[in-house]
Design an enzyme around this catalytic site. Structure first.
Site, mmCIF file in Angstrom:
data_model
loop_
_atom_site.group_PDB
_atom_site.id
_atom_site.type_symbol
_atom_site.label_atom_id
_atom_site.label_comp_id
_atom_site.label_asym_id
_atom_site.label_seq_id
_atom_site.Cartn_x
_atom_site.Cartn_y
_atom_site.Cartn_z
ATOM 1 N N ASP A 241 0.871 -1.170 0.000
ATOM 2 C CA ASP A 241 0.000 0.000 0.000
ATOM 3 C C ASP A 241 0.913 1.227 0.000
ATOM 4 O O ASP A 241 2.047 1.142 -0.438
ATOM 5 C CB ASP A 241 -0.935 -0.035 1.213
ATOM 6 C CG ASP A 241 -2.271 0.649 0.945
ATOM 7 O OD1 ASP A 241 -2.262 1.744 0.349
ATOM 8 O OD2 ASP A 241 -3.324 0.103 1.317
ATOM 9 N N HIS B 162 0.966 2.224 -3.365
ATOM 10 C CA HIS B 162 -0.025 3.072 -4.013
ATOM 11 C C HIS B 162 0.494 4.491 -4.190
ATOM 12 O O HIS B 162 0.158 5.166 -5.153
ATOM 13 C CB HIS B 162 -1.315 3.093 -3.185
ATOM 14 C CG HIS B 162 -2.026 1.772 -3.195
ATOM 15 N ND1 HIS B 162 -3.203 1.555 -2.500
ATOM 16 C CD2 HIS B 162 -1.748 0.603 -3.806
ATOM 17 C CE1 HIS B 162 -3.602 0.310 -2.690
ATOM 18 N NE2 HIS B 162 -2.732 -0.286 -3.476
#
Length: 462
Positions: free
Chosen positions: A280, A314
């Site tokens: 992430d 991300h």
């Protein structure tokens, strides 16, 4: 006593220099301000005492949990020092830090954390900006000061799709009172319905995946030199803490929600020379979600990120989306970010339910290879929420000497039509190659964007 006195004096001098600096000087010289913030971040100093965890081990124990925690208590009780994990593999459950303790992993030391949820007691924490009681993070502290985890060892959370990440645990939970839902659904229900804290208890097989490291309301923190693999959830989560240094860490973990470092409602943070390869956001700055964030209203502020490498994730550095308490003064410099799975280099995100003011974000001397979407991505309607009572406001964002080889956009703003909630964004002395979208920038709900000496695909851009 002398060392603690010196720390206090140095901290006062640093903050005095920052407070006496005129406002117009800060605005004109944000990187000088960063130097003054850095002076206020003093790493903890520990007495020259050593406590070896193997000296506290009881023959027959299947885990070293008791031995490690006993060594930590003994060290803190006797005035502090270093708790040493020697070379070798040690299986353990939750480790709880105490004041004035440096948990030191010798080179070749491996702490492998059990995946048996029954071994993790319940503690007060936050999960994605929501206050709750949950399974203890693998390494946890509450209200402690002068604490560290150091050394060239490994922290292995052992999270796989057969345990922490198993779909039966990840996607469906049934609480003792019969309440059913996905892991995050129950947490969000607690927030939306404002459950009292005594009802927000997630334990045993009902517990949600814990963070690898969570230091809550702590001061003077040092995390240095070690590696983290296979975390159940976020890797490093300082919460409502201050005076934090992360240095030379290797963070490699690709499970669900594997943010690398999430300083939340923290002040005075230095993250330098770290390597991120995460599932992430590499770094995600936060300050609480919705009503839980508004109850505290503690911003994150004075955060320095430098000389770091970001691979998968991300975003390289994200601010949000749980940013209700706001964020100010973030400096990112001399970093390298490169991965087709890195969606955005800098990402700022919230929505009209969460709100939050983000201001004074400075980025310079960043080298980007490939990123998927944009060099700067802004979302004012995160999760497609376009209406609410608390519109976020992002402003004073500056990029300088940033280069990239491949991206779809330079600047991508998903705003709200008819409302300018992102403004005062500037790019100076930047070179962006391989920009694939003909529009180059998408600007919705944005004002006062400027470009000075900027080229896109080899041509000047204004």
């Amino acid at each position: 006593m002398t060392s603690m006195y010196m720390i206090s004096v140095r901290k006062l001098i640093g903050w005095a220099a920052l407070l006496m600096m005129p406002a117009f000087v800060l605005a004109a010289n944000p990187w000088r301000q960063a130097k003054n913030v850095e002076k206020a971040i003093v790493t903890p100093v520990f007495p020259d005492r050593t406590f070896l965890v193997t000296d506290y081990y009881r023959t027959g124990d299947t885990l070293y949990t008791e031995a490690i925690n006993k060594a930590i208590v003994a060290c803190s009780t006797q005035g502090g020092g270093k708790v040493v994990v020697p070379k070798g593999e040690f299986k353990t459950a939750a480790i709880h830090m105490r004041s004035n303790v440096n948990l030191h992993l010798e080179e070749g030391a491996v702490l492998r954390f059990t995946t048996d949820r029954r071994q993790y007691p319940i503690v007060l924490t936050r999960i994605e900006g929501i206050d709750c009681y949950n399974l203890s993070p693998l390494i946890y502290a509450y209200g402690e000061k002068n604490i560290a985890v150091t050394g060239k060892g490994l922290l292995d959370g052992q999270a796989t799709f057969d345990n922490w990440l198993h779909p039966d645990w990840l996607w469906k939970i049934t609480l003792p009172d019969g309440t059913e839902g996905k892991e995050k659904d129950l947490l969000n229900r607690a927030l939306e319905q404002q459950w009292p804290m005594e009802k927000r208890v997630f334990e045993g097989k009902y517990g949600m995946r814990p963070q690898m490291i969570n230091f809550y309301k702590c001061k003077n923190i040092l995390l240095e030199d070690f590696e983290i693999n296979r975390s159940p959830f976020w890797l490093i989560h300082p919460l409502m803490s201050e005076n934090i240094t992360l240095r030379r860490l290797k963070l490699v973990s690709h499970g669900y929600n594997n943010d690398g470092c999430d300083p939340e409602s923290c002040r005075n943070v230095l993250i330098e020379d770290c390597f991120f390869d995460t599932g992430d956001d590499c770094i995600a700055i936060k300050s609480g979600k919705d009503d839980d964030g508004r109850r505290w209203m503690i911003p994150s502020e004075n955060i320095i990120v430098r000389r770091c490498q970001m691979r998968d994730g991300h975003a390289g550095v994200a601010i949000g989306s749980e940013i209700t308490g706001g964020c100010s003064n973030v400096w990112v410099e001399d970093c390298k970010m490169d991965s087709p799975h890195l969606n955005r280099i800098i990402r700022i995100k919230s929505n009209p339910n969460r709100g939050g003011e983000v201001q004074n974000v400075y980025v310079r001397n960043v080298e980007v290879g490939t990123c998927d979407l944009a060099i700067l991505g802004i979302e004012l309607n995160y999760w497609h929420v376009n209406e609410g009572r608390y519109y976020p406001y992002f402003h004073n964002i500056r990029f300088e000497n940033v280069t990239s080889k491949k991206s779809r956009f330079v600047l991508h703003v998903e705003g709200i039509e008819g409302r300018v909630q992102a403004r005062d964004i500037s790019f100076k002395n930047c070179r962006f190659e391989g920009v694939s979208d003909p529009a180059v920038c998408q600007l919705i709900g944005t004002g006062n964007v400027s470009y000075k000496n900027v080229t896109v695909n080899g041509k000047p851009w204004k």
